[in-house]
Scaffold this motif. Structure first.
Motif, PDB file in Angstrom:
ATOM      1  N   GLN A  22       0.837  -1.197   0.000  1.00  0.00           N
ATOM      2  CA  GLN A  22       0.000   0.000   0.000  1.00  0.00           C
ATOM      3  C   GLN A  22       0.876   1.252   0.000  1.00  0.00           C
ATOM      4  O   GLN A  22       1.815   1.381   0.784  1.00  0.00           O
ATOM      5  CB  GLN A  22      -0.912   0.011   1.226  1.00  0.00           C
ATOM      6  N   GLU A  73       3.065  -3.246  -8.919  1.00  0.00           N
ATOM      7  CA  GLU A  73       2.297  -4.431  -8.560  1.00  0.00           C
ATOM      8  C   GLU A  73       3.080  -5.663  -9.005  1.00  0.00           C
ATOM      9  O   GLU A  73       3.513  -5.760 -10.147  1.00  0.00           O
ATOM     10  CB  GLU A  73       0.925  -4.390  -9.245  1.00  0.00           C
ATOM     11  N   VAL A 113     -12.009  -6.476   0.461  1.00  0.00           N
ATOM     12  CA  VAL A 113     -12.269  -5.391  -0.486  1.00  0.00           C
ATOM     13  C   VAL A 113     -13.210  -5.923  -1.559  1.00  0.00           C
ATOM     14  O   VAL A 113     -12.855  -6.823  -2.324  1.00  0.00           O
ATOM     15  CB  VAL A 113     -10.962  -4.868  -1.132  1.00  0.00           C
ATOM     16  N   ARG A 143     -10.105 -10.728  -3.073  1.00  0.00           N
ATOM     17  CA  ARG A 143      -9.520  -9.380  -3.010  1.00  0.00           C
ATOM     18  C   ARG A 143      -9.580  -8.899  -1.564  1.00  0.00           C
ATOM     19  O   ARG A 143     -10.654  -8.798  -0.965  1.00  0.00           O
ATOM     20  CB  ARG A 143     -10.296  -8.425  -3.929  1.00  0.00           C
ATOM     21  N   TYR A 144      -8.389  -8.639  -0.974  1.00  0.00           N
ATOM     22  CA  TYR A 144      -8.319  -8.198   0.418  1.00  0.00           C
ATOM     23  C   TYR A 144      -6.987  -7.500   0.682  1.00  0.00           C
ATOM     24  O   TYR A 144      -6.031  -7.620  -0.102  1.00  0.00           O
ATOM     25  CB  TYR A 144      -8.472  -9.386   1.370  1.00  0.00           C
ATOM     26  N   ASN A 145      -6.943  -6.759   1.764  1.00  0.00           N
ATOM     27  CA  ASN A 145      -5.709  -6.137   2.258  1.00  0.00           C
ATOM     28  C   ASN A 145      -5.387  -6.747   3.623  1.00  0.00           C
ATOM     29  O   ASN A 145      -6.289  -7.039   4.410  1.00  0.00           O
ATOM     30  CB  ASN A 145      -5.865  -4.620   2.417  1.00  0.00           C
ATOM     31  N   GLU A 160      -1.839  -5.197  -0.474  1.00  0.00           N
ATOM     32  CA  GLU A 160      -3.076  -5.319  -1.240  1.00  0.00           C
ATOM     33  C   GLU A 160      -2.981  -6.572  -2.098  1.00  0.00           C
ATOM     34  O   GLU A 160      -2.068  -6.715  -2.912  1.00  0.00           O
ATOM     35  CB  GLU A 160      -3.287  -4.080  -2.117  1.00  0.00           C
ATOM     36  N   LYS A 199      -4.699  -9.415  -4.756  1.00  0.00           N
ATOM     37  CA  LYS A 199      -5.662  -9.934  -5.724  1.00  0.00           C
ATOM     38  C   LYS A 199      -5.228 -11.372  -5.986  1.00  0.00           C
ATOM     39  O   LYS A 199      -4.104 -11.616  -6.429  1.00  0.00           O
ATOM     40  CB  LYS A 199      -5.640  -9.117  -7.009  1.00  0.00           C
TER      41      LYS A 199
END
Length: 330
Positions: free
Chosen positions: A210, A215, A276, A302-304, A313, A315
């Motif tokens: 973050q 990425e 998320v 999808r989560y942090n 972060e 995916k």
């Protein structure tokens, strides 16, 4: 054998009628015949042993019988006995069993010595029922079994649970002493995973720290464990998997699968994680995919989550090839 014995006896009685040289030859013959007699007798004993009716409790080499039981329901497992021997039995074999937790103590000492963190545990009494400790191998048949009703909800995927049983008495024939006891191990499963550490999903993920603009593509694998009827546990993000409760407590997450296959992501214990929603490519769902050749169980997540001082972060796609027919047989 009787004729051989009489022949030897006759030759012993007549040995004085012959000169010394012939006596020596006859003595050699008698010795050879004695050896033949002993060999024949040994073969007869061996054959009698082979034809004996002996039963044994069926287990693996360590006297452990490992069975999976589905979370969310009561199911029945069996301790099975098998009978050997060439001729069919003419009488029922009534076998009486008894629980004996000293067998668990012996197993722990033999396999783990003083490392108590690895010790197996007796299955809690409220998790199973044995209505009768007696079962029968009917006359003329080669097997019998003792049913055990198992309720696995609430068992930890990180502990091993045994029901220890041994043969207390039996009504006929013989039992193999090395297979006269058994350790029935209860292992849990649900639709998505089994609690043996061997359910391994392939991972295709994108990770970003973050605050960063870059990425990272992250291929890999993830070990999945069942927690309840519709919950499974995996490590968060790219955290290293270790079969260690302390590691799970710090950095594992739980995926809850709803009836409509929507996923809710929550901490297993202490990790900070935030689901998320709204990502069209990773919409927090589970689905079964069939590409025409193979079938896959697939999670799109999808989560942090926080690890150390950083928030990551994630995916994430988790994918497992499976055969539904084979799973039903387990």
């Amino acid at each position: 054998m009787k004729q051989l014995y009489m022949y030897i006896k006759d030759n012993k009685n007549r040995k004085s009628l012959f000169p010394a040289s012939r006596s020596i030859k006859i003595s050699g013959t008698i010795a050879l015949l004695l050896l033949m007699f002993i060999a024949c007798n040994r073969d007869e004993v061996f054959e009698r042993e082979q034809y004996k009716n002996i039963f044994a409790l069926i287990s693996e080499s360590d006297n452990v019988s490992r069975k999976f039981h589905k979370l969310g329901e009561e199911s029945t497992g069996y301790v099975t006995a098998s009978l050997g021997g060439t001729n069919p039995t003419s009488r029922d074999i009534v076998v009486n069993m008894v629980e004996d937790n000293s067998l668990i103590d012996a197993y722990n000492r033999t396999n783990y010595d003083v490392d108590v963190t690895k010790y197996v545990l007796p299955l809690p009494k409220d998790k199973y029922d044995i209505e009768s400790y007696q079962f029968t191998i009917p006359a003329g048949e080669i097997s019998g079994r003792l049913p055990i009703r198992i309720r696995p909800d609430g068992l930890s995927p990180d502990s091993a649970y045994f029901i220890a049983l041994r043969v207390k008495s039996y009504s006929a024939y013989e039992v193999n002493p090395e297979k006269s006891f058994i350790l029935y191990r209860v292992k849990t499963k649900n639709y998505w995973a089994q609690a043996d550490g061997n359910t391994i999903y392939n991972m295709r993920a994108k990770l970003k720290v973050q605050g960063s603009t870059s990425e990272l593509e992250m291929p890999g694998t993830k070990v999945m464990h069942p927690v309840t009827r519709n919950k499974v546990r995996v490590m968060a993000g790219n955290e290293t998997y270790e079969p260690d409760v302390n590691v799970f407590d710090r950095l594992a997450i739980v995926l809850e699968i709803a009836e409509n296959n929507k996923i809710t992501i929550a901490p297993y214990k202490n990790v900070e994680v935030t689901q998320v929603d709204g990502d069209k490519d990773f919409p927090n769902i589970f689905k079964v995919e069939d590409d025409g050749f193979k079938t896959y169980k697939t999670f799109l997540l999808r989560y942090n989550y926080k690890s150390g001082n950083s928030i990551y972060e994630m995916k994430e796609e988790l994918r497992l090839e499976f055969d539904e027919d084979e799973e039903e047989e387990q």
